[in-house]
Enzyme design. Structure first.
Site, PDB file in Angstrom:
ATOM      1  CG  ASN A  11      11.842  31.002 -10.210  1.00  0.00           C
ATOM      2  OD1 ASN A  11      11.316  31.239 -11.346  1.00  0.00           O
ATOM      3  ND2 ASN A  11      13.092  31.755  -9.835  1.00  0.00           N
ATOM      4  CD1 TRP A  12       9.057  25.447 -12.188  1.00  0.00           C
ATOM      5  CD2 TRP A  12       8.276  24.688 -14.255  1.00  0.00           C
ATOM      6  NE1 TRP A  12       8.236  24.161 -12.143  1.00  0.00           N
ATOM      7  CE2 TRP A  12       7.920  23.840 -13.529  1.00  0.00           C
ATOM      8  CE3 TRP A  12       7.994  24.528 -15.709  1.00  0.00           C
ATOM      9  CZ2 TRP A  12       6.795  22.473 -13.943  1.00  0.00           C
ATOM     10  CZ3 TRP A  12       7.387  23.632 -15.989  1.00  0.00           C
ATOM     11  CH2 TRP A  12       6.654  22.712 -15.145  1.00  0.00           C
ATOM     12  CE  LYS A  13      15.949  29.717 -10.477  1.00  0.00           C
ATOM     13  NZ  LYS A  13      17.151  29.992  -9.941  1.00  0.00           N
ATOM     14  CG  HIS A  97      14.704  35.591  -8.804  1.00  0.00           C
ATOM     15  ND1 HIS A  97      16.002  35.178  -9.038  1.00  0.00           N
ATOM     16  CD2 HIS A  97      14.237  34.498  -8.325  1.00  0.00           C
ATOM     17  CE1 HIS A  97      16.369  34.112  -8.639  1.00  0.00           C
ATOM     18  NE2 HIS A  97      15.151  33.531  -8.221  1.00  0.00           N
ATOM     19  CD  GLU A  99      18.320  33.139 -11.121  1.00  0.00           C
ATOM     20  OE1 GLU A  99      17.382  32.832 -11.645  1.00  0.00           O
ATOM     21  OE2 GLU A  99      18.836  32.312 -10.147  1.00  0.00           O
ATOM     22  CD  GLU A 167      14.667  33.002  -3.958  1.00  0.00           C
ATOM     23  OE1 GLU A 167      14.333  31.933  -3.932  1.00  0.00           O
ATOM     24  OE2 GLU A 167      14.796  34.036  -4.778  1.00  0.00           O
ATOM     25  N   GLY A 173      20.599  27.979  -6.040  1.00  0.00           N
ATOM     26  CA  GLY A 173      21.313  26.928  -6.963  1.00  0.00           C
ATOM     27  C   GLY A 173      22.656  26.501  -6.814  1.00  0.00           C
ATOM     28  CB  SER A 212      20.294  25.082  -1.943  1.00  0.00           C
ATOM     29  OG  SER A 212      20.912  25.882  -3.008  1.00  0.00           O
ATOM     30  N   GLY A 233      13.579  26.644  -6.740  1.00  0.00           N
ATOM     31  CA  GLY A 233      14.102  26.777  -7.957  1.00  0.00           C
ATOM     32  C   GLY A 233      14.164  25.400  -8.642  1.00  0.00           C
ATOM     33  N   GLY A 234      15.501  24.922  -8.696  1.00  0.00           N
ATOM     34  CA  GLY A 234      15.782  23.728  -9.547  1.00  0.00           C
ATOM     35  C   GLY A 234      14.850  22.442  -8.997  1.00  0.00           C
TER      36      GLY A 234
HETATM   37  C1  PEP Z   1      15.342  30.587  -6.853  1.00  0.00           C
HETATM   38  O1  PEP Z   1      15.678  30.905  -7.896  1.00  0.00           O
HETATM   39  O2  PEP Z   1      14.382  31.367  -6.440  1.00  0.00           O
HETATM   40  C2  PEP Z   1      15.761  29.527  -6.126  1.00  0.00           C
HETATM   41  C3  PEP Z   1      15.436  29.425  -4.814  1.00  0.00           C
HETATM   42  O3  PEP Z   1      16.583  28.515  -6.734  1.00  0.00           O
HETATM   43  P1  PEP Z   1      17.169  26.985  -6.004  1.00  0.00           P
HETATM   44  O4  PEP Z   1      16.009  26.666  -5.307  1.00  0.00           O
HETATM   45  O5  PEP Z   1      17.589  26.553  -7.141  1.00  0.00           O
HETATM   46  O6  PEP Z   1      18.283  27.435  -5.183  1.00  0.00           O
END
Ligand code: PEP
Length: 251
Positions: A11-13, A97, A99, A167, A173, A212, A233-234
């Site tokens: 997920n590049w957000k 999500h 967010e 999640e 993050g 994470s 994500g990251g």
């Molecule tokens: C996400 O936003 O779906 C996520 C899991 O982010 P991260 O891997 O950066 O915690």
């Protein structure tokens, strides 16, 4: 026995510009080394890159969006419909999500309506659920997550239409992750809920863990029972890091 296909999804957000396609190419090169046949790799870039990615995507990488509107068209300035996403060649869409739930007030009802729109057009919905830190501290993790699962899956969905991503909001993050036992407990509870609702087919619905995930913890998290992949994500922004997570599915 029905067994879900694993998925490692990035997920590049709100990250990535036109030159980021180099990361997709680099990832495709790394995937040439091979991934287990029962594992799919998916990248969800921002809307601005969706067409370019979907047009250029190598067969080894599926492309998805990060949200869609619940309506098929109309006066919704700035929004994108499921049909528009499908039209780019993308095949998945992340829905609900945390967010989006936090920043845009998306309730389970809205998430369910969006998932319904996505499924109707033939996109696979990745329905996200997860508790906040205060909900976890209050001992409400399972009740919150299960009610999100129950209320976010559209009433007419079938087991092939969607996957679930668990999640924990506090793990996204932050570099923090739940214990392996905590992940196992939540995934087992989600699996039970899916089997209660979809019977045998519920055993074939992938349940991803997200929060994470990185190359150094992917092996441990991906080997937990009922964890059928990751939403990342990251660590999905750089092909090398993402590939290090995919390594969990190369053994
Ligand atoms: C996400 O936003 O779906 C996520 C899991 O982010 P991260 O891997 O950066 O915690």
């Amino acid at each position: 026995m029905t067994h879900p296909k694993s998925i490692v999804a990035g997920n590049w957000k709100m990250n990535g510009l036109s030159d980021s396609i180099a990361q997709l190419d680099a990832l495709a090169g790394m995937l040439d080394k091979g991934v287990k046949a029962d594992c799919d790799v998916l990248i969800c870039p921002p809307f601005t890159l969706l067409s370019a990615f979907a047009m250029q995507t190598p067969t080894s990488v599926a492309i998805g969006a990060q949200d869609c509107h619940m309506n098929s068209s109309g006066a919704h300035t700035g929004d994108i419909s499921a049909e528009m996403i499908k039209d780019t060649g993308a095949s998945y869409v992340i829905i609900g999500h945390s967010e989006r739930r936090a920043d845009h007030g998306e309730t389970n009802e809205i998430v369910s309506a969006k998932a319904k729109a996505a499924i109707h057009i033939g996109l696979k919905a990745i329905i996200c659920v997860g508790e906040t830190e205060s909900q976890r501290d209050a001992g409400q993790t399972l009740s919150v997550v299960l009610s999100q699962v129950i209320d976010s899956i559209p009433s007419d969905a079938s087991a092939d239409d969607f996957i679930i991503a668990y999640e924990p909001v506090w793990a996204i993050g932050t570099g923090r992750t739940p214990t392996v036992q905590d992940v196992a407990d939540v995934h087992a509870a989600i699996r039970k809920q899916l089997v209660d609702r979809f019977t045998e087919a519920g055993k074939g619905i992938a349940i991803l863990y997200g929060g994470s995930v990185k190359p150094s913890n992917a092996d441990e998290l991906m080997s937990v029972e009922n964890v059928n992949g990751a939403l990342v994500g990251g660590a999905s922004l750089k092909a090398e890091d993402f590939n290090g997570i995919i390594d969990a599915y190369r053994k």
